[in-house]
Design an enzyme around this catalytic site. Structure first.
Site, mmCIF file in Angstrom:
data_model
loop_
_atom_site.group_PDB
_atom_site.id
_atom_site.type_symbol
_atom_site.label_atom_id
_atom_site.label_comp_id
_atom_site.label_asym_id
_atom_site.label_seq_id
_atom_site.Cartn_x
_atom_site.Cartn_y
_atom_site.Cartn_z
ATOM 1 N N HIS A 242 -9.467 22.100 9.549
ATOM 2 C CA HIS A 242 -9.368 23.370 8.826
ATOM 3 C C HIS A 242 -8.055 23.461 8.033
ATOM 4 O O HIS A 242 -8.024 24.067 6.959
ATOM 5 C CB HIS A 242 -9.536 24.546 9.790
ATOM 6 N N GLU A 354 -9.182 28.577 18.718
ATOM 7 C CA GLU A 354 -10.529 28.553 18.121
ATOM 8 C C GLU A 354 -11.418 29.698 18.586
ATOM 9 O O GLU A 354 -12.038 30.318 17.704
ATOM 10 C CB GLU A 354 -11.211 27.205 18.381
HETATM 11 CU CU1 CUO Z 1 -14.903 26.191 10.940
HETATM 12 CU CU2 CUO Z 1 -13.630 29.294 11.254
HETATM 13 O O1 CUO Z 1 -14.991 28.189 10.567
HETATM 14 O O2 CUO Z 1 -14.136 27.499 12.043
#
Ligand code: CUO
Length: 696
Positions: A242, A354
């Protein structure tokens, strides 16, 4: 002997009953009477069979005792399903666990056939795909791209309507014309964010994101098959993949003369950017809800999803995480402190933020990232008062379409960077490679030195397997995407050690100027470093020249693998490469490897480091096949193939007295200025009268 490939047919036409014909040759499942749902009885099933003809290939399904499926079945078929909601994940996890426990392919087929028409179609698809991926007897199966089954999540709903019309009017496949997905259809030029349509709404990028979350499930039934979630450095990979998305997005923003993305770090502030997806959910038969400009988040309480989270909860979790980072340790479930050290700290934080079921203390650190997705996704109906479904932020296959995705993840990345800032800068001995000098590096593309060109290009993809309740046969859509001319790195290395050495060539690239047209200091530029490739080189004593093609990047998968009907593009049967292929479905799309750049040219710093592979190699069984796209996706059933922290050497702040990239360089590193020019011409396909084309 059951043909396990028949299992894949259960993905086809996801909202149609299981007894309808499947696959290109119209295969029919012979379903036991007791497996039929209340909606269609045996007689109706026979009528369909007679209408379709009895001469079709058959898949026989044995009748067995079916485990209790009432828990996953409790999510209604026409509701929404989101992996960011714990109660939904638990239902999927329950079903995955059942699929994994079945002792044979035959029994798996039987339970899957029974479950298919009773479960939410996306929940079924997800759970069945995860199970096939992880069962030893099915992991070699080659799943198709998700968008072939749920095209509604990837394009304008009017396109799907036109496809239906074309299929109905032109019953013969060869007469059908590709339907064009318009470009820039979700907003007008009055919306500055819309400049980035080609990134946010790119089919390959959204597919990559879906696939990443498919191979890294957040949780599964407590105690069951823990290894499905507990993959090597999973939390760190969540951070890194990310983080790279944000770096890439920022490069696109600069390419469009836009400011860098601003983290969404005050949840009580209105969200300036609205988003109107213009997509209909085929499962819910309803539009994906939009978000208007300047919407403010409010506490979420949706009993239907067992979802209750307030802005205060989010702020408390965030505060606890920042405290842990600044103290340098977290408190686990047993009230013990666990240090956030240089090696494991980022992985622990990834699990916490997460947050996955691996979070060491979800009471204290909460469910920050997932609930951010849901607070935003339900901003239009936080209490379920209007019986509305989530917006695109509620699903990993659609979230990256929305500008707020990047603001939310920029905030999430700030948390990770707060931790990275607590780590000491890499010392010279962490960076150098005695005996190795990189003499130069350059990039060639179509005879041009250190100049790359991007442009837009049309491609066609077959969507027939996802189009339910319409005449069968291929039906193509034509979409427009960014593309670059292929290129090749060439570099010379001098090995003065007198012995052969192994090196890890690490290639990154970042814009040189910031959004104020000033040269970036390295402390900022490091966050913009896009990984382009990482590969092993063998360096004999003396000078050697190395080349590497852009198509072989460790970050990307080729265009064909992202989109193509994979049956026609398979390696040799039962080879190691075949075993790896499903994992290979995860990877950044090759067509988005480099940023768009500017029409007048945009300056980037390309960086090469050759590090000592002996210090970094991970000893494990062969990593052929998918090793090419491991940077953002890892390797199936294996350790991440690099002992260094992900993003090394740019994952930490440079020493205080190193302010530029040039000052950072040791003799095993080199940079070169690369210009990316955007050519505004669109490479079109032949006119639409050229019918029944194949993807190429
Ligand atoms: Cu991949 Cu927020 O979307 O994790």
């Amino acid at each position: 002997m059951p043909n396990k490939k028949d299992l894949l047919l259960l993905f086809d036409h996801p909202t149609e009953p299981v007894f309808m014909d499947k696959g290109g040759n119209g295969t029919m499942f012979e379903v036991p009477k007791s497996y039929l749902t209340e909606k269609y009885n045996l007689e109706e099933c026979q009528i369909v069979k007679m209408r379709l003809g009895d001469d079709r290939p058959k898949v026989f399904v044995s009748e067995i005792s079916i485990p209790d499926l009432s828990f996953p079945e409790s999510l209604k078929r026409n509701e929404s399903f989101s992996l960011f909601i714990q109660s939904h994940r638990q239902k999927a996890g329950y079903l995955i666990d059942i699929f994994l426990r079945l002792d044979s392919v035959e029994h798996l087929k039987s339970v899957a056939v029974y479950a298919r028409d009773r479960m939410h179609p996306v929940l079924f698809h997800y759970a069945f795909a995860v199970a096939l991926l992880h069962r030893p007897d099915t992991k070699d199966l080659n799943l198709r791209s998700f968008w072939q089954y749920f095209p509604d999540r990837f394009m304008d709903s009017t396109v799907l309507q036109m496809i239906r019309e074309e299929s109905f009017v032109m019953q013969r496949t060869e007469d059908r014309r590709p339907i064009v997905i318009p470009i820039k259809y979700t907003a007008s030029d009055l919306e500055p964010e819309h400049n980035l349509w080609y990134f946010r709404e790119d089919l390959g990028i959204n597919l990559h994101h879906w696939h990443w979350h498919l191979i890294y499930p957040i949780e599964i039934t407590p105690g069951a098959h823990h290894n499905i979630v507990k993959k090597d450095r999973r939390g760190e990979l969540f951070y890194y993949m990310h983080q790279q998305v944000i770096a890439r997005y920022n490069a696109e923003r600069l390419s469009n003369n836009m400011g860098l993305v601003k983290p969404f770090n005050n949840l009580t502030e209105p969200i300036a950017e609205g988003y109107f997806p213009k997509m209909d959910s085929q499962v819910a038969s309803r539009a994906f809800p939009p978000r208007f400009d300047n919407v403010k988040l409010t506490d979420l309480h949706r009993k239907v999803d067992q979802l209750k989270v307030g802005i205060n909860d989010m702020n408390n979790w965030s505060r606890s995480i920042y405290e842990a980072i600044h103290h340098g340790f977290i408190i686990n479930d047993d009230n013990e402190s666990v240090r956030l050290d240089e090696v494991k700290g980022i992985d622990i934080l990834g699990n916490i933020i997460e947050s996955s079921v691996l979070s060491p203390n979800s009471m204290l650190y909460g469910d920050l990232h997932n609930m951010g997705h849901m607070l935003i996704a339900y901003a239009h109906d936080p209490t379920h008062k209007h019986l509305e479904f989530p917006g695109v932020m509620g699903d990993s296959s659609t979230a990256m379409r929305d500008p707020i995705f990047y603001k939310w993840h920029a905030y999430i990345d700030d948390l990770f960077q707060a931790h990275k800032k607590t780590l000491p800068a890499y010392k010279a001995e962490d960076l150098s490679f005695p005996g190795i000098d990189v003499l130069n590096i350059n990039v060639k593309s179509r005879g041009q030195l250190n100049r790359l060109t991007t442009f837009f290009k049309e491609s066609d993809v077959d969507l027939s397997r996802g189009m339910d309740f319409q005449p069968r046969g291929s039906v193509f859509t034509r979409f427009t995407h960014l593309q670059h001319h292929p290129f090749e790195y060439t570099f010379d290395v001098n090995n003065s050690s007198g012995a052969p050495l192994l090196g890890y060539a690490r290639i990154f690239m970042a814009p040189r100027l910031d959004d104020n047209n000033s040269t970036m200091v390295l402390a900022d530029q490091r966050l913009m470093m896009i990984e382009l490739d990482k590969f092993l080189i063998r360096m004999p004593p003396g000078e050697s020249t190395f080349t590497q093609k852009s198509i072989n990047s460790s970050v990307t998968i080729p265009f064909e693998r992202t989109f193509r009907d994979q049956d026609s593009n398979r390696p040799g049967k039962n080879t190691a490469a075949e075993q790896e292929e499903f994992f290979c479905g995860c990877g950044w799309p090759d067509h988005m490897l480099v940023p768009r750049g500017k029409v007048e040219g945009m300056t980037f710093d390309l960086f090469l480091m050759v590090s000592n592979y002996e210090n970094e190699r991970v000893i494990q069984p062969g990593v052929e096949g998918c090793s090419k796209s491991a940077s953002y996706c890892g390797l199936r059933d294996r350790l991440y193939p690099d002992r260094r922290s992900m993003g090394y050497p740019f994952d930490r702040l440079p020493p205080w007295n190193v302010t530029s990239l040039n000052q950072f360089l040791t003799s095993n590193m080199k940079t070169v200025e690369v210009t990316i020019t955007h050519d505004k011409t669109i490479e079109t396909l032949p006119p639409l009268t050229n019918r029944n084309r194949k993807v190429d």
